[in-house]
Design a protein around this motif. Structure first.
Motif, PDB file in Angstrom:
ATOM      1  N   TYR A 267      22.991  21.929  53.698  1.00 35.65           N
ATOM      2  CA  TYR A 267      22.281  22.232  52.459  1.00 35.65           C
ATOM      3  C   TYR A 267      21.104  23.174  52.703  1.00 35.65           C
ATOM      4  O   TYR A 267      20.164  23.212  51.916  1.00 35.65           O
ATOM      5  N   SER A 268      21.185  23.955  53.790  1.00 32.56           N
ATOM      6  CA  SER A 268      20.152  24.972  54.045  1.00 32.56           C
ATOM      7  C   SER A 268      20.210  26.019  52.941  1.00 32.56           C
ATOM      8  O   SER A 268      21.254  26.610  52.694  1.00 32.56           O
ATOM      9  N   GLY A 269      19.084  26.246  52.275  1.00 30.30           N
ATOM     10  CA  GLY A 269      19.048  27.224  51.189  1.00 30.30           C
ATOM     11  C   GLY A 269      19.442  26.659  49.851  1.00 30.30           C
ATOM     12  O   GLY A 269      19.649  27.415  48.893  1.00 30.30           O
ATOM     13  N   VAL A 270      19.537  25.327  49.724  1.00 31.14           N
ATOM     14  CA  VAL A 270      20.003  24.743  48.473  1.00 31.14           C
ATOM     15  C   VAL A 270      18.993  24.913  47.336  1.00 31.14           C
ATOM     16  O   VAL A 270      19.376  25.046  46.171  1.00 31.14           O
ATOM     17  N   THR A 271      17.698  24.918  47.662  1.00 28.40           N
ATOM     18  CA  THR A 271      16.683  25.016  46.606  1.00 28.40           C
ATOM     19  C   THR A 271      16.799  26.311  45.806  1.00 28.40           C
ATOM     20  O   THR A 271      16.888  26.267  44.568  1.00 28.40           O
ATOM     21  N   PRO A 272      16.783  27.504  46.441  1.00 29.13           N
ATOM     22  CA  PRO A 272      16.940  28.718  45.637  1.00 29.13           C
ATOM     23  C   PRO A 272      18.303  28.793  44.965  1.00 29.13           C
ATOM     24  O   PRO A 272      18.434  29.390  43.899  1.00 29.13           O
ATOM     25  N   SER A 273      19.314  28.174  45.563  1.00 29.54           N
ATOM     26  CA  SER A 273      20.649  28.204  44.962  1.00 29.54           C
ATOM     27  C   SER A 273      20.693  27.410  43.668  1.00 29.54           C
ATOM     28  O   SER A 273      21.286  27.845  42.679  1.00 29.54           O
ATOM     29  N   ILE A 274      20.064  26.222  43.677  1.00 34.07           N
ATOM     30  CA  ILE A 274      20.043  25.402  42.467  1.00 34.07           C
ATOM     31  C   ILE A 274      19.219  26.090  41.379  1.00 34.07           C
ATOM     32  O   ILE A 274      19.596  26.109  40.199  1.00 34.07           O
ATOM     33  N   MET A 275      18.085  26.662  41.771  1.00 36.65           N
ATOM     34  CA  MET A 275      17.264  27.393  40.808  1.00 36.65           C
ATOM     35  C   MET A 275      18.041  28.568  40.226  1.00 36.65           C
ATOM     36  O   MET A 275      18.074  28.779  39.010  1.00 36.65           O
ATOM     37  N   ARG A 276      18.657  29.319  41.117  1.00 38.17           N
ATOM     38  CA  ARG A 276      19.442  30.475  40.688  1.00 38.17           C
ATOM     39  C   ARG A 276      20.599  30.044  39.795  1.00 38.17           C
ATOM     40  O   ARG A 276      20.869  30.663  38.761  1.00 38.17           O
ATOM     41  N   ALA A 277      21.285  28.959  40.190  1.00 36.77           N
ATOM     42  CA  ALA A 277      22.449  28.506  39.434  1.00 36.77           C
ATOM     43  C   ALA A 277      22.066  28.104  38.018  1.00 36.77           C
ATOM     44  O   ALA A 277      22.793  28.415  37.060  1.00 36.77           O
ATOM     45  N   PHE A 278      20.942  27.405  37.871  1.00 38.76           N
ATOM     46  CA  PHE A 278      20.519  26.990  36.535  1.00 38.76           C
ATOM     47  C   PHE A 278      20.205  28.203  35.660  1.00 38.76           C
ATOM     48  O   PHE A 278      20.662  28.301  34.514  1.00 38.76           O
ATOM     49  N   ILE A 279      19.442  29.140  36.221  1.00 41.40           N
ATOM     50  CA  ILE A 279      19.064  30.326  35.459  1.00 41.40           C
ATOM     51  C   ILE A 279      20.274  31.192  35.149  1.00 41.40           C
ATOM     52  O   ILE A 279      20.486  31.624  34.006  1.00 41.40           O
TER      53      ILE A 279
END
Length: 300
Positions: A267-279
């Motif tokens: 789950y390395s990099g999951v934070t920007p991915s979740i943010m990006r995915a929502f937006i």
């Protein structure tokens, strides 16, 4: 989605999907680049530090480095995915709401991996190009250089793991969207509603949450894919190896991640991915619904 469960206006669906692909890519690309750097780095830094370091060392425009391939491919893929999804929904007789057939209809869009694998491969190589020695002048130069040095099949590096990722992501994505859209609409009206009617604000919320959840579920596969496609292929010849070094496969990357980072490495990099995915997903579904309505009125 097209709310007529009997017929599909393919022109309308294609224009809606095309609009969704363009809007989502432009909005979400910088976070995708930061995610890729985090997935392929071993320093364990957070997304804010990685993002600020890219801007500080490489300039703001570096956040859009390598965007051309995904801009083109995602416009094509979203055109195909949304059209394919609606076609199979009608074919399976899916209902609005939490119907597993919606997930199966979404997963049928995994054919798009034939396009997305190439796009992801070039994009990943470009996103990592500023790490160390700069090799490529642009996306086209990157692709032709890789093919000249390692053979044409190099652009399909990671195709199997990417296809599996597409199945998991798309199935979760559309299943969750349809269920949440009806659930949120019922919460608004506090009564049973026409499932084919949607309130404007439910679209970006349902789309955003479904995108974030689908990314979270499929993220370990994406992390492995990034490791496979982010290898230094300058040492690779057409046979898949050079000297004692050879291209890593998905299981090699998985074992390496578990050995160096543990399970959290998936789950390395999951934070920007979740943010990006929502937006991105919120804006993508909104763009789709708006475009379908506008073009539907125009084409009717």
């Amino acid at each position: 989605m097209n709310h007529d469960t009997k017929t599909i206006n393919f022109k309308q669906e294609m224009l809606g999907g095309f609009s969704a692909g363009i809007v989502g890519t432009v909005i979400g690309y910088p976070l995708d680049l930061v995610k890729t750097r985090m997935q392929t780095s071993s320093d364990g830094k957070g997304f804010l530090r990685v993002g600020s370091r890219i801007v500080r060392r490489e300039g703001f425009l570096a956040l859009y480095k390598g965007m051309a391939p995904p801009l083109i491919s995602l416009a094509i893929l979203n055109t195909g995915n949304f059209t394919s999804y609606n076609y199979f929904r009608n074919l399976f007789g899916s209902e609005r709401g939490w119907d597993i057939r919606n997930g199966i209809a979404g997963a049928m869009g995994c054919w798009g991996s034939t396009v997305s694998t190439v796009e992801h491969m070039i994009k990943t190589q470009m996103q990592l190009d500023n790490v160390g020695n700069k090799r490529y002048r642009g996306s086209w130069h990157c692709m032709t250089t890789l093919m000249r040095e390692s053979g044409w099949s190099v652009i399909y590096t990671g195709h199997a793991i990417n296809t599996l990722r597409e199945v998991v992501f798309l199935g979760t994505y559309f299943y969750t969207y349809e269920g949440l859209r009806v659930f949120l609409q019922q919460c608004i009206t506090e009564k049973d509603v026409d499932k084919n009617h949607i309130s404007p604000w439910t679209v970006p919320i349902a789309g955003g949450v479904s995108g974030a959840w689908a990314w979270f579920v499929s993220f370990p596969l994406d992390c492995i894919k990034a490791g496979v496609q982010g290898q230094d292929l300058s040492r690779l010849d057409a046979s898949g190896k050079k000297g004692t070094w050879q291209k890593r496969k998905s299981m090699d990357v998985l074992k390496g991640l578990l050995r160096t980072k543990g399970w959290k490495g998936l789950y390395s990099g999951v934070t920007p991915s979740i943010m990006r995915a929502f937006i991105v997903s919120g804006s993508r579904f909104s763009a789709y619904e708006v475009a379908v309505k506008l073009f539907g009125d125009y084409l009717s």
